[in-house]
Design a protein around this motif. Sequence first.
Motif, PDB file in Angstrom:
ATOM      1  N   GLY A  19      69.360 -52.699  38.877  1.00  0.00           N
ATOM      2  CA  GLY A  19      68.771 -53.642  37.915  1.00  0.00           C
ATOM      3  C   GLY A  19      67.479 -54.294  38.367  1.00  0.00           C
ATOM      4  O   GLY A  19      66.805 -54.939  37.590  1.00  0.00           O
ATOM      5  N   LYS A  20      67.111 -54.136  39.652  1.00  0.00           N
ATOM      6  CA  LYS A  20      65.843 -54.716  40.084  1.00  0.00           C
ATOM      7  C   LYS A  20      64.713 -53.789  39.642  1.00  0.00           C
ATOM      8  O   LYS A  20      64.569 -52.683  40.155  1.00  0.00           O
ATOM      9  N   GLN A  21      63.979 -54.255  38.657  1.00  0.00           N
ATOM     10  CA  GLN A  21      62.962 -53.398  38.046  1.00  0.00           C
ATOM     11  C   GLN A  21      61.742 -53.265  38.961  1.00  0.00           C
ATOM     12  O   GLN A  21      61.204 -54.274  39.416  1.00  0.00           O
ATOM     13  N   THR A  22      61.304 -52.035  39.214  1.00  0.00           N
ATOM     14  CA  THR A  22      60.188 -51.807  40.142  1.00  0.00           C
ATOM     15  C   THR A  22      58.840 -51.859  39.430  1.00  0.00           C
ATOM     16  O   THR A  22      57.870 -52.386  39.954  1.00  0.00           O
ATOM     17  N   ILE A  23      58.784 -51.303  38.220  1.00  0.00           N
ATOM     18  CA  ILE A  23      57.553 -51.338  37.423  1.00  0.00           C
ATOM     19  C   ILE A  23      57.870 -52.058  36.116  1.00  0.00           C
ATOM     20  O   ILE A  23      58.794 -51.671  35.393  1.00  0.00           O
ATOM     21  N   LYS A  24      57.092 -53.116  35.853  1.00  0.00           N
ATOM     22  CA  LYS A  24      57.434 -53.986  34.724  1.00  0.00           C
ATOM     23  C   LYS A  24      56.334 -54.018  33.674  1.00  0.00           C
ATOM     24  O   LYS A  24      55.287 -54.640  33.887  1.00  0.00           O
ATOM     25  N   ASN A  25      56.591 -53.333  32.606  1.00  0.00           N
ATOM     26  CA  ASN A  25      55.713 -53.383  31.437  1.00  0.00           C
ATOM     27  C   ASN A  25      54.230 -53.233  31.791  1.00  0.00           C
ATOM     28  O   ASN A  25      53.388 -54.019  31.378  1.00  0.00           O
ATOM     29  N   VAL A  26      53.925 -52.199  32.544  1.00  0.00           N
ATOM     30  CA  VAL A  26      52.555 -51.974  33.019  1.00  0.00           C
ATOM     31  C   VAL A  26      51.741 -51.182  31.986  1.00  0.00           C
ATOM     32  O   VAL A  26      52.193 -50.141  31.509  1.00  0.00           O
ATOM     33  N   SER A  27      50.595 -51.706  31.617  1.00  0.00           N
ATOM     34  CA  SER A  27      49.674 -51.019  30.703  1.00  0.00           C
ATOM     35  C   SER A  27      48.263 -51.084  31.264  1.00  0.00           C
ATOM     36  O   SER A  27      47.830 -52.148  31.718  1.00  0.00           O
TER      37      SER A  27
END
Length: 281
Positions: A19-27
């Motif tokens: 659940g630890k998100q590595t890439i978060k909503n990257v644009s």
Amino acid sequence: MNKVLEVKNLNFTYDSQEGKQTIKNVSFSVNEGEYVTLIGHNGSGKSTLAKLLAYLLEPQSGEIYINGVLENEKNIRKIRQSIGVVFQNPDNQFIGSTVESDIAFGLENRAIPREKMIELVNKYANLVGMEKYLNKSPEELSGGQKQRVAIAGILALGLKVVIFDEATAMLDPEGVEDIKDLILEMRKENPELTFISITHDIEEAYLSDRVIILNDGEIFLEGKPEDVFEDEKKILSIGLDIPFVLKLKNKIALKGINVPKDVRTIDGLSEFLCGRLKQKI
Ligand SMILES: Nc1ncnc2c1ncn2[C@@H]1O[C@H](COP(=O)(O)OP(=O)(O)OP(=O)(O)O)[C@@H](O)[C@H]1O
Ligand SMILES: [Mg+2]
């Protein structure tokens, strides 16, 4: 400007990370021919992002377009022909049994005539200073030599987008300069070549066309280097530092001399200051 890479709302979590998100909503997007540096502290997600961009990992959600083509399983051939990464660790990248076959490996999948292939292998081995080692096996090479071979292998492919993920970290200072010059030369010859450099070298970032700063999987700042590094406190707050030349410029500014934003090298700075001195004499 032709967008060669377009990243939209990219999300990624490793299975083992619970659940630890590595890439978060990257644009973000990258223009053809641009030289982009990607920086951020250890574990901020840079290598993960590089793997996603080259479709070595699959995003959980979001889209990546390379040269207008959506990255998915169906388009894998087109993706491999457009984008490639050189990583930091040369041992995981050596596929061939000799230097020659390793540089040739990527070319073999491309229906390139044998003679042309030999020519390319020789040319790139030469450019990275490995022409004398063509028949050597990986066990006979140092880490830095293997890394030079990996760099030759990627550059020989004539890709649209090349990513270096700390690819020169293992090279001696002369080797780093050689590869920097080689990239510069290749971009001059082919202005369409897009180069993304993942680096801890903020001096390099200061000289690139655009900087993207990743912090805990999110884009923290993005823009021209002179703008990105402007707010020193903000940069220090995420464990990074500002370039040395900029530090000097800030100190000089305290004495009332404002050095123009586009001065980004020691040579440029000394030239500017000498100019000012001469005016006074
Ligand atoms: N294969 C993997 N499996 C599980 N977690 C991983 C894996 N690779 C990386 N991670 C985790 O993902 C996060 C981002 O790692 P990544 O390697 O992308 O960072 P980085 O910015 O490249 O760091 P560095 O500057 O140290 O190279 C870290 O928390 C790391 O522990
Ligand atoms: Mg990394």
